[in-house]
Design an enzyme around this catalytic site. Structure first.
Site, PDB file in Angstrom:
ATOM      1  N   ASP A 560       0.857  -1.185   0.000  1.00 16.47           N
ATOM      2  CA  ASP A 560       0.000   0.000   0.000  1.00 16.47           C
ATOM      3  C   ASP A 560       0.901   1.246   0.000  1.00 16.47           C
ATOM      4  OD1 ASP A 560      -2.260   1.588   0.336  1.00 16.47           O
ATOM      5  OD2 ASP A 560      -2.422   1.197   2.495  1.00 16.47           O
ATOM      6  N   GLU A 563       2.683   5.199  -3.829  1.00 16.80           N
ATOM      7  CA  GLU A 563       2.705   6.233  -4.901  1.00 16.80           C
ATOM      8  C   GLU A 563       4.029   6.960  -4.966  1.00 16.80           C
ATOM      9  OE1 GLU A 563       0.362   5.939  -2.488  1.00 16.80           O
ATOM     10  OE2 GLU A 563      -1.047   4.830  -3.732  1.00 16.80           O
ATOM     11  N   ASP A 637      -9.211   4.285  -1.663  1.00 15.19           N
ATOM     12  CA  ASP A 637     -10.135   4.620  -0.573  1.00 15.19           C
ATOM     13  C   ASP A 637     -11.449   5.200  -1.071  1.00 15.19           C
ATOM     14  OD1 ASP A 637      -8.055   3.762   0.917  1.00 15.19           O
ATOM     15  OD2 ASP A 637      -7.408   5.744   1.573  1.00 15.19           O
TER      16      ASP A 637
HETATM   17  C1  NOJ Z   1      -4.609   3.323   2.834  1.00 19.82           C
HETATM   18  C2  NOJ Z   1      -5.274   2.233   2.075  1.00 19.82           C
HETATM   19  O1  NOJ Z   1      -5.857   2.747   0.911  1.00 19.82           O
HETATM   20  C3  NOJ Z   1      -6.294   1.558   2.959  1.00 19.82           C
HETATM   21  O2  NOJ Z   1      -6.900   0.520   2.240  1.00 19.82           O
HETATM   22  C4  NOJ Z   1      -5.631   1.042   4.212  1.00 19.82           C
HETATM   23  O3  NOJ Z   1      -6.592   0.485   5.055  1.00 19.82           O
HETATM   24  C5  NOJ Z   1      -4.931   2.185   4.929  1.00 19.82           C
HETATM   25  N1  NOJ Z   1      -3.994   2.793   4.036  1.00 19.82           N
HETATM   26  C6  NOJ Z   1      -4.197   1.714   6.172  1.00 19.82           C
HETATM   27  O4  NOJ Z   1      -3.179   0.856   5.841  1.00 19.82           O
END
Ligand code: NOJ
Length: 990
Positions: A560, A563, A637
């Site tokens: 995650d 970017e 998200d």
């Molecule tokens: C951002 C991610 O997009 C999300 O899916 C994740 O739960 C959080 N980071 C925490 O790791």
């Protein structure tokens, strides 16, 4: 609810209020101020102004770029020459070496560099250690094949003066018409121009120049007119020099040691009304115009991988990943371009309608789509695909950037995630509850809280005291665990990972060449620089079982924040003047950065243990062209609302068109608490995402499907069971994507490229080649959907075989428990109907084949199956069958799609043996011929020992459909081996 002892009216009022506020999903929206608009991005603004100046001058506009005829040559499929850029008021011309490569595959590639930077004959400001060249290594990361030059590309001698024509492609049917001055290229297929480069004269390469203090511009007195802008050059001060030398945004200043260096080009698709691709955006599949107008955008589509918190709908704003591939489509033709540049990129789109003859009532009218691409730095490097079908594009693009990884079979089943399952016991408890409610799932996920203080490769000893026990518990049911590992490494004492990172100098550096420090989940952090081969080597060591203690063979990884997300960085990412391996500036490589991290993780997972050869599964948030080779992506998200549910369909479709089809959105929505009907509809839609994972933010209430209560839990379970039953069809579609780049779920235009009514449809999808057409319900309270049928094949409701005939829109009743899903006539769909707790437990289950007859009474389909885990398939450890039912002979036949055992490999026999007891246990025939009413049995011949065919008979039952429903028949227990050839005779046509 727990009774409140002695509660006063005040406390009960407080409790009620708290309860209500918990139910209300707070309105969330993106923080626009955190991200640049085009106007705030120096080179975007300059290139747009350039375009405006050119467009306003029309035919009077003179591009300053001309090919020097004395420099050109064509050898071995490559055309080279120098483009000379003229600058008003300067004698000197800027030399820009041009290469047009004609590839054996029929793809052409246009590359433009800048001589001075290439030779390092430039000076950097601020004593920068950055590289002087334009970034020329994007190819190293994105391209894996297909670069073989054509030996047959040849000059067409009939070219007019000042033009070079090169014939190339299949049987020389493609042609590049290279106009020397001003420079432009038209790409033709069968004599018709399909793509035009620099038709509008917007080619631009901001050349290197030293910073010179300029005299202030002449003052314009009141009432006087400002002098008109000299129009020849985009980098003229009049076009806004203010951001040439440094650029500030949100309190950060980019030092820009190389000054302005953007590249831009207009690319026109004459006669093409629709363009698709360039994911990821929360936008429609058919891309919108970007220069204003009714329902259109006024900002260009942006590609600059970013952690866009609470992203908004229907927007060209950038998101987490970027694939600069664009398809242009019209009836009977699809073409495409791939803009290989890893820097911040923007794309403007406009369309213009023209009518050949005003009296022709629209006949002969056509739309041109004009696009304008610009990137902040790097080479101009563009691949041209001339189709003519959408499949040709995805196949050729895949040949270049690689095909989708053939995933672990569990990876296409259902994943259960939330931020966070709080302890090993919590995981075990959730797992048990799934079983108690008989809901299938394959993978449970751990978000960042499993670690000790956000230190990756550690477990919080208080909450995850016994991770191996947890893994073992899951493994008993063939279930997996995915743990998150992010690229930011906590900057703290007594953490060996960060100590090694620093000692080995494997982190990204700041502009001074010191280790870069920024903020993310752990607080102060450093970022591993996976552009560095030594960093990959080191990263691999961290995943060894002994190093990452507490993991097991059923642990897989989630990458995650790659970017990369930097909470205190400009636009929530790294400063552009940071330095990577080889001293490339972050600016040059930004969009590739996320992919390099996943690449390192992928390699680490392959080498977890000597001798253990298993396919990795890695989920990534950030991606670039080529990421499809490494795992799955999700759309980040999203929010628990209907709009986000609806937007997920075009977003997932767009990923497929962009060559990275293993895609999904957080089921249920990440932020907020979905109402139960929304959650239910989301599961019903989510079963059609290639990657299906329920996920939720840490502040949300628990929402595992068993918590919803009836009827919701039952309905969600049914949806999941449908996904599980169809896993053989999904896996076959994934296999296809892994060999020819076909999207796994497909939009109408892709399946019906000649049906122009369907070109903008992006709320329904086809699953692979199966003919399954789904239209998820994405509107609150809807109890029916309108589904568009593009052809005149019969379609049947998946569940009750209701017949839908004729092209056009059909209304399907869709009360909450109903999933609108049709079967197109002409297909054979493989299924596994026995409900199990996980897909792994279905490995040796028998198959059901669903024959959906077309209007001629025929059907065809395929099945691909392998161990779903190892790389044995590369050595032939797989079964790939073709099933064909012919009405002429009334026979269904299973044949091997790869009958030559030598062509397969050494593992074929062993795999066939493993699967020898796996059979077809049921055959359903939808729209069974009326004559079968009289029949009670079918005869079967099966490939036996020494290929002799022995015959036996099996029972057939025929069912008459009630009004509006198709008749159907079923053959029970034919017990035909899935790995063998066989034939069923349904009795002829008497
Ligand atoms: C951002 C991610 O997009 C999300 O899916 C994740 O739960 C959080 N980071 C925490 O790791």
């Amino acid at each position: 609810m727990i009774p409140l002892k002695g509660s006063s009216s005040w406390t009960s009022c407080f409790v009620a209020l708290t309860a209500v506020s918990f139910l209300i999903t707070p309105a969330v929206s993106v923080k626009h101020a955190n991200f640049k608009t085009c106007e705030q991005s120096g080179f975007c603004k300059r290139n747009r102004l350039f375009a405006d100046a050119a467009d306003s001058l029309g035919s009077e506009w003179q591009s300053g770029y001309a090919l020097d005829p004395s420099s050109i040559k064509l050898t071995g499929g490559q055309f080279t020459g120098n483009i000379l850029k003229s600058i008003v008021g300067l004698e000197e011309k800027i030399v820009l070496p041009l290469t047009v490569s004609f590839l054996e595959s029929g793809v052409a590639r246009v590359t433009l560099d800048e001589e001075k930077r290439l030779k390092g004959e430039i000076e950097l400001r601020h004593d920068s250690k950055a590289r002087k060249e334009r970034y020329n290594e994007a190819e190293k990361w994105a391209i894996v094949g297909g670069l073989q030059l054509s030996t047959s590309a040849a000059i067409n001698k009939e070219a007019e003066q000042g033009t070079t024509r090169v014939l190339y492609g299949p049987a020389g049917s493609f042609e590049a018409v290279i106009k020397h001055s001003p420079f432009s290229v038209d790409f033709k297929r069968d004599g018709t121009t399909q793509i035009k480069f620099s038709e509008r004269g917007l080619l631009s390469m901001e050349h290197w120049r030293p910073q010179i203090e300029k005299p202030a511009p002449p003052e314009v007195k009141e009432g006087e007119e400002a002098p008109p802008p000299p129009a020849e050059d985009p980098d003229k001060p009049v076009y806004d020099e203010s951001t040439w030398w440094d650029e500030s945004f949100g309190g950060n200043t980019d030092s820009k040691p190389r000054g302005p260096e953007s590249v831009g080009l207009d690319i026109t698709f004459p006669g093409y009304e629709h363009v698709y691709g360039i994911p990821s955006h929360a936008s429609s599949l058919s891309l919108k115009e970007t220069r204003g107008g009714d329902g259109q955008y006024s900002e260009p589509y942006r590609l600059y991988n970013s952690d866009v918190f609470e992203y908004e709908m229907d927007s060209p704003m950038t998101l987490y990943g970027a694939i600069p591939l664009m398809h242009a489509h019209r009836k009977d033709s699809t073409v495409a371009i791939f803009w290989l540049n890893a820097a911040e990129t923007w794309v403007d789109i406009t369309k213009s309608k023209s009518t050949a003859n005003p009296l022709s009532l629209g006949i002969g009218s056509h739309t041109d789509t004009r696009t304008h691409w610009f990137s902040e730095s790097g080479l101009l490097d563009v691949f041209v695909f001339l189709g003519p079908t959408p499949k040709d594009i995805t196949q050729k693009y895949g040949e270049l950037t690689g095909y989708t990884q053939l995933p672990q079979s569990f990876a296409i089943a259902y994943h259960q995630c939330r931020w966070n399952y709080v302890s090993d016991n919590d995981v075990i408890d959730v797992d048990r509850k799934f079983d108690k409610h008989k809901i299938p799932y394959d993978v449970i996920w751990l978000d960042i809280e499993y670690t000790q203080e956000k230190k990756y490769f550690t477990w919080d000893p208080m909450t995850f005291a016994n991770p191996i026990k947890m893994h073992d518990h899951l493994d008993k049911k063939d279930r997996k665990l995915v743990a998150i590992i992010d690229p930011h490494i906590k900057n703290t004492d007594n953490y060996p990972v960060v100590e090694e990172l620093k000692k080995k100098e494997l982190a990204v550096k700041n502009k001074e060449g010191n280790i870069y420090e920024g903020w993310c989940w752990p607080g102060s952090s450093h970022w591993i620089d996976c552009f560095n081969p030594a960093a990959i080597t080191w990263w691999k060591t961290l995943f060894k079982y002994e190093k990452f203690a507490g993991t097991a063979p059923n642990t897989f990884i989630w990458n995650d924040m790659n970017e990369p997300s930097v909470f205190n960085g400009p636009e929530t990412t790294m400063p552009k003047d940071n330095l990577h391996h080889g001293n490339w500036e972050h600016r040059d490589v930004h969009n590739i950065n996320g992919m390099t991290f996943v690449n390192a993780t992928y390699q680490a997972m392959v080498e977890r243990k000597r001798g253990e050869q298993r396919r990795p599964f890695v989920l990534t948030r950030s991606f670039y062209a080529g990421s499809q080779r490494l795992g799955a992506m999700w759309t980040g998200d999203n929010q628990a609302n209907w709009d986000h549910l609806a937007a997920s369909i075009p977003m997932v479709l767009s990923q497929g068109i962009g060559g990275f089809p293993f895609a999904g959105a957080d089921v249920g929505g990440f932020f907020g608490n979905p109402e139960k009907d929304l959650l239910t509809r989301w599961y019903q839609a989510g079963i059609f995402y290639p990657f299906m994972r329920g996920h939720a933010h840490i502040d949300t209430r628990r929402r595992e499907p068993y918590l919803a209560g009836e009827p919701y839990t039952g309905i969600i379970s049914q949806a999941l069971r449908l996904r599980y039953a169809l896993l053989p069809a999904w896996y076959t579609a994934f296999h296809q994507a892994s060999v020819d780049g076909s999207p796994i779920v497909r939009p109408n235009f892709f399946v019906h490229p000649t049906d122009d009514k369907g070109f903008a449809i992006d709320d329904q999808l086809y699953l692979g080649d199966t003919g399954l057409l789904a239209k998820p319900v994405t509107k609150e309270g809807a109890d029916s959907v309108d589904i568009y049928i593009a052809d005149d094949e019969p379609y049947y409701d998946y569940f009750d075989y209701t017949i839908y005939l004729g092209k056009g829109t059909k209304t399907i009743k869709a009360p909450l428990e109903k999933i609108p899903l049709l079967m197109q006539g002409g297909h054979i769909i493989p299924r596994r109907d026995r409900p199990r707790r996980s897909s792994g437990l279905m490995r040796y289950d028998p198959y059901t084949l669903v024959l959906v007859l077309d209007k001629e009474g025929n059907a065809q389909g395929t099945l691909y199956v392998d161990d779903g885990d190892s790389f044995d398939y590369i050595s032939g450890g797989y079964i790939h069958r073709n099933f064909e039912y012919s009405s002429a002979t009334s026979t269904l036949q299973s044949t091997d799609l790869n009958p030559d055992p030598n062509a397969k490999g050494s593992k074929t026999a062993a795999y066939l043996k493993t699967m020898s007891s796996v059979t077809v246990e049921k055959i359903l025939i939808i729209s069974a011929p009326k004559e079968w009413k009289q029949r009670t049995q079918v005869s079967i011949s099966e490939e036996g020992v020494k290929d002799s065919l022995k015959k036996r008979t099996v029972e057939l039952t025929y069912h008459e459909g009630s009004k509006g429903q198709a008749n159907w028949a079923v053959v029970r227990k034919p017990d035909l081996s899935i790995g063998k050839g066989w034939k069923i005779d349904f009795g002829g046509t008497e």
